[in-house]
Design a protein around this motif. Structure first.
Motif, short mmCIF file in Angstrom:
data_model
loop_
_atom_site.label_atom_id
_atom_site.label_comp_id
_atom_site.label_asym_id
_atom_site.label_seq_id
_atom_site.Cartn_x
_atom_site.Cartn_y
_atom_site.Cartn_z
N GLN A 1 0.38 20.93 -7.08
CA GLN A 1 -0.36 21.05 -5.83
C GLN A 1 -1.87 20.85 -6.01
N CYS A 2 -2.32 20.78 -7.25
CA CYS A 2 -3.76 20.64 -7.50
C CYS A 2 -4.26 19.27 -7.08
N HIS A 3 -5.49 19.26 -6.61
CA HIS A 3 -6.18 18.01 -6.28
C HIS A 3 -7.68 18.23 -6.41
N CYS A 4 -8.39 17.17 -6.69
CA CYS A 4 -9.83 17.25 -6.90
C CYS A 4 -10.54 16.47 -5.79
N VAL A 5 -11.46 17.12 -5.08
CA VAL A 5 -12.22 16.45 -4.03
C VAL A 5 -13.63 16.10 -4.48
N SER A 6 -13.98 16.53 -5.70
CA SER A 6 -15.30 16.24 -6.25
C SER A 6 -15.24 14.84 -6.90
N LEU A 7 -16.04 13.91 -6.37
CA LEU A 7 -15.99 12.51 -6.83
C LEU A 7 -17.28 12.13 -7.54
N PHE A 8 -17.16 11.15 -8.42
CA PHE A 8 -18.34 10.59 -9.07
C PHE A 8 -18.11 9.09 -9.29
N PRO A 9 -19.20 8.30 -9.43
CA PRO A 9 -19.03 6.85 -9.62
C PRO A 9 -18.57 6.53 -11.04
N ARG A 10 -17.48 5.75 -11.13
CA ARG A 10 -16.99 5.32 -12.44
C ARG A 10 -18.06 4.46 -13.11
N ARG A 11 -18.24 4.66 -14.42
CA ARG A 11 -19.34 4.05 -15.16
C ARG A 11 -19.38 2.54 -15.05
N TYR A 12 -18.23 1.88 -15.18
CA TYR A 12 -18.29 0.42 -15.30
C TYR A 12 -18.24 -0.34 -13.98
N GLY B 1 -18.70 1.58 -10.58
CA GLY B 1 -19.26 2.34 -9.48
C GLY B 1 -18.26 2.86 -8.47
N VAL B 2 -16.97 2.57 -8.66
CA VAL B 2 -15.94 3.08 -7.76
C VAL B 2 -15.91 4.60 -7.84
N MET B 3 -15.85 5.26 -6.70
CA MET B 3 -15.82 6.72 -6.67
C MET B 3 -14.43 7.21 -7.08
N ILE B 4 -14.41 8.05 -8.12
CA ILE B 4 -13.15 8.58 -8.64
C ILE B 4 -13.25 10.10 -8.75
N PRO B 5 -12.09 10.81 -8.76
CA PRO B 5 -12.15 12.27 -8.87
C PRO B 5 -12.66 12.73 -10.23
N GLU B 6 -13.41 13.81 -10.20
CA GLU B 6 -13.97 14.38 -11.43
C GLU B 6 -12.85 14.84 -12.37
N MET B 7 -11.78 15.39 -11.81
CA MET B 7 -10.64 15.87 -12.58
C MET B 7 -9.38 15.15 -12.11
N ASP B 8 -8.50 14.79 -13.06
CA ASP B 8 -7.31 14.02 -12.67
C ASP B 8 -5.99 14.58 -13.17
N ALA B 9 -6.02 15.73 -13.85
CA ALA B 9 -4.78 16.37 -14.32
C ALA B 9 -5.09 17.83 -14.61
N TRP B 10 -4.04 18.67 -14.58
CA TRP B 10 -4.20 20.10 -14.78
C TRP B 10 -3.07 20.59 -15.66
N ALA B 11 -3.36 21.61 -16.47
CA ALA B 11 -2.32 22.14 -17.37
C ALA B 11 -2.56 23.62 -17.63
N TRP B 12 -1.45 24.35 -17.77
CA TRP B 12 -1.52 25.72 -18.28
C TRP B 12 -1.43 25.61 -19.80
N VAL B 13 -2.45 26.11 -20.48
CA VAL B 13 -2.54 25.93 -21.93
C VAL B 13 -2.55 27.30 -22.62
N ALA B 14 -1.65 27.46 -23.59
CA ALA B 14 -1.59 28.70 -24.37
C ALA B 14 -2.87 28.83 -25.20
N PRO B 15 -3.36 30.06 -25.39
CA PRO B 15 -4.59 30.25 -26.17
C PRO B 15 -4.56 29.54 -27.53
N ALA B 16 -3.42 29.55 -28.19
CA ALA B 16 -3.32 28.91 -29.51
C ALA B 16 -3.45 27.39 -29.45
#
Length: 149
Positions: A94-105, A107-122
């Motif tokens: 259900q996660c989505h990112c609405v914060s956009l920035f221009p791609r370096r090469y 200038g297309v506006m892309i989301p700041e974050m594109d994937a999410w994960a639950w990560v164990a401390p180890a």
């Protein structure tokens, strides 16, 4: 002030103590949802806004546990809050990112974050930047936080 920027973020832990990390688009880095405040915002307001912008997860301010300010990098400190994820916040599809920035090469506006994960401390070291991994490995124990929340 000391000239450092301050990034405000939330350490979101699931019921078994894994931390939510978001993948920074176009990089190899995973990070907690965080960012710099906007004028007039408190640290908590900045952290909550960044969480919504980078994940779509809206958290009630009353649930935040203020962990305080941590040295992060030479040029940046982190002001962190901790929250235990509730049932409705665990489905990362259900996660989505609405914060956009221009791609370096192009200038297309892309989301700041594109994937999410639950990560164990180890496993955090395999995902996170050196700075974040060092913070969790030394100053801010995820296992300890899991026991506190």
């Amino acid at each position: 002030m000391n000239g450092k920027t301050v990034s405000c973020g939330i350490v979101l832990l699931d019921p078994i103590g894994r931390v939510l990390l978001a993948h920074a688009t176009g990089t190899g880095h995973w990070d907690i949802p965080k960012g710099q405040g906007e004028p007039g915002e408190t640290e908590a307001q900045s952290a909550l806004r960044e969480m919504v912008e980078e994940t779509g997860i809206a958290i009630d301010a009353a649930r935040l546990v203020d962990l305080g300010r941590f040295v992060y990098r030479r040029d940046k400190d982190l002001h962190l809050f901790a929250v235990r994820a509730e049932a409705g916040e665990l489905d990362l599809s259900q996660c989505h990112c609405v914060s956009l920035f221009p791609r370096r090469y192009d200038g297309v506006m892309i989301p700041e974050m594109d994937a999410w994960a639950w990560v164990a401390p180890a496993d955090v070291d395999q995902y996170a930047s050196r700075s974040l991994a060092r913070l969790f490995g030394t100053t801010l124990s995820l296992a300890g936080l899991h026991g506190q929340l």
